[in-house]
Write a protein that holds these residues in place. Structure first.
Motif, PDB file in Angstrom:
ATOM      1  N   GLY A  81       0.812  -1.212   0.000  1.00 12.85           N
ATOM      2  CA  GLY A  81       0.000   0.000   0.000  1.00 12.85           C
ATOM      3  C   GLY A  81       0.842   1.256   0.000  1.00 12.85           C
ATOM      4  O   GLY A  81       0.536   2.236  -0.703  1.00 12.85           O
ATOM      5  N   VAL A  82       1.935   1.258   0.781  1.00 12.15           N
ATOM      6  CA  VAL A  82       2.827   2.427   0.822  1.00 12.15           C
ATOM      7  C   VAL A  82       3.466   2.660  -0.543  1.00 12.15           C
ATOM      8  O   VAL A  82       3.527   3.804  -1.023  1.00 12.15           O
ATOM      9  CB  VAL A  82       3.909   2.223   1.900  1.00 12.15           C
ATOM     10  CG1 VAL A  82       4.986   3.305   1.801  1.00 12.15           C
ATOM     11  CG2 VAL A  82       3.289   2.238   3.287  1.00 12.15           C
ATOM     12  N   VAL A  85       0.866   4.166  -2.935  1.00  9.76           N
ATOM     13  CA  VAL A  85       0.603   5.581  -2.665  1.00  9.76           C
ATOM     14  C   VAL A  85       1.760   6.438  -3.128  1.00  9.76           C
ATOM     15  O   VAL A  85       1.561   7.498  -3.765  1.00  9.76           O
ATOM     16  CB  VAL A  85       0.323   5.779  -1.161  1.00  9.76           C
ATOM     17  CG1 VAL A  85       0.256   7.266  -0.825  1.00  9.76           C
ATOM     18  CG2 VAL A  85      -0.974   5.096  -0.766  1.00  9.76           C
ATOM     19  N   LEU A  88       1.740   6.741  -6.925  1.00 12.01           N
ATOM     20  CA  LEU A  88       0.692   7.609  -7.462  1.00 12.01           C
ATOM     21  C   LEU A  88       0.966   9.075  -7.152  1.00 12.01           C
ATOM     22  O   LEU A  88       0.591   9.960  -7.947  1.00 12.01           O
ATOM     23  CB  LEU A  88      -0.669   7.205  -6.888  1.00 12.01           C
ATOM     24  CG  LEU A  88      -1.150   5.789  -7.224  1.00 12.01           C
ATOM     25  CD1 LEU A  88      -2.524   5.541  -6.626  1.00 12.01           C
ATOM     26  CD2 LEU A  88      -1.181   5.568  -8.728  1.00 12.01           C
ATOM     27  N   LEU A  89       1.597   9.358  -6.024  1.00  7.91           N
ATOM     28  CA  LEU A  89       1.808  10.744  -5.611  1.00  7.91           C
ATOM     29  C   LEU A  89       3.138  11.320  -6.066  1.00  7.91           C
ATOM     30  O   LEU A  89       3.275  12.552  -6.150  1.00  7.91           O
ATOM     31  CB  LEU A  89       1.702  10.863  -4.087  1.00  7.91           C
ATOM     32  CG  LEU A  89       0.342  10.534  -3.468  1.00  7.91           C
ATOM     33  CD1 LEU A  89       0.379  10.734  -1.960  1.00  7.91           C
ATOM     34  CD2 LEU A  89      -0.763  11.377  -4.094  1.00  7.91           C
TER      35      LEU A  89
END
Length: 309
Positions: A81-82, A85, A88-89
């Protein structure tokens, strides 16, 4: 009746021809994709070391309950998950910015495009070995640069607090060129007349990007996001070669855990359960993403095909 028979025969011949052309691909797909998935699903319900015949010690859902009660596997989900994220960022916006920059009329832009895309051509193994040397705590180039400016070196892959970010840096270096090329191709597919019309109407650079370029890049961005998320879920090569999941499982991913249990501890049933979980997560994400995010793109493609017919 005489007209119907030739038509039916023609359709049968066409169907037979298509089937013959598709048959080799279907056989390979069944053998190399469907069969391994079916075997993994079957063995995930058993306790099996993968060495002695077919599994016989049936466990039911015990392997799955074990996975979701294991702190290491739950940590794998968190690490994935990290990375998603951060991708995507950080990774994708950087790739988009570079694509828009290299779409401008710059001297040597072809060279820069090749330079930024080159890391993607390298294999994951070469990339992992390269960054193992660059980020080495002893004589690595990164620490030498930091020490030369008085900041001191870092234990990039040896500290639990920095290892995941270091893995992300390697991922970004490896894959940002691929996404940059995607965005660049999407940007070049936008008619320049639309950009010029927006400027004539008084739109500045940011407004042109926000109201014209970004919406028209939507299909490309959605595909890029999809590939990035799926890649992060299934990440294995870089992590395995660089850190082996360490230190203390701080950089371990689901694929690394699966490999550890399947090929080093010979708990093939449990490893198969983890592989099925990876498959189901990827499948559910792909279906939901196509259903709710890429729906307009797929419907648009269908509409274009119908119009051509």
């Amino acid at each position: 009746m005489e007209m119907t028979r030739p038509r039916s025969r023609g359709r049968l011949r066409g169907f037979t021809t298509v089937l013959l052309f598709l048959l080799p691909a279907l056989v390979l797909f069944l053998l190399l994709v469907v069969a391994p998935i079916a075997v993994a699903m079957y063995t995930s319900f058993f306790k099996w070391n993968g060495l002695r015949g077919l599994p016989t010690d049936f466990l039911g859902l015990d392997n799955y309950t074990r996975a979701f009660s294991d702190p290491v596997f739950l940590g794998d989900l968190w690490h994935g998950g990290v990375l998603i994220v951060l991708s995507l960022l950080v990774q994708l916006p950087m790739s988009l910015g570079l694509a828009l920059l290299l779409n401008q009329r710059l001297r040597g832009r072809a060279f820069y495009r090749l330079l930024f895309f080159a890391p993607y051509v390298l294999s994951e193994a070469i990339t992992a070995v390269l960054f193992t040397m660059i980020l080495s705590p002893d004589e690595g180039l990164a620490n030498q640069i930091l020490e030369s400016i008085g900041l001191g070196g870092l234990e990039w892959f040896a500290e639990p607090s920095t290892v995941l970010l270091s893995i992300f840096v390697v991922m970004t270096w490896k894959y940002f060129g691929f996404h940059m090329i995607l965005y660049l191709a999407g940007r070049q597919g936008i008619p320049e007349e639309l950009i010029e019309a927006a400027k004539i109407d008084g739109a500045a650079g940011w407004k042109v990007f926000r109201h014209v370029t970004l919406p028209l890049l939507g299909p490309t961005i959605r595909i890029s996001v999809f590939l990035s998320v799926i890649g992060a879920i299934q990440l294995f090569d870089l992590v395995w070669i660089i850190t082996d999941g360490g230190p203390s499982h701080a950089s371990e991913t689901m694929a690394v855990t699966m490999f550890q249990f399947g090929f080093k501890r010979f708990q093939v049933g449990y490893a198969s359960a983890i592989s099925v979980v990876i498959f189901l997560i990827s499948l559910v994400f792909a279906l939901l993403y196509q259903r709710y995010v890429m729906r307009r793109d797929l419907e648009g493609a269908t509409t274009v095909l119908r119009d051509k017919r």
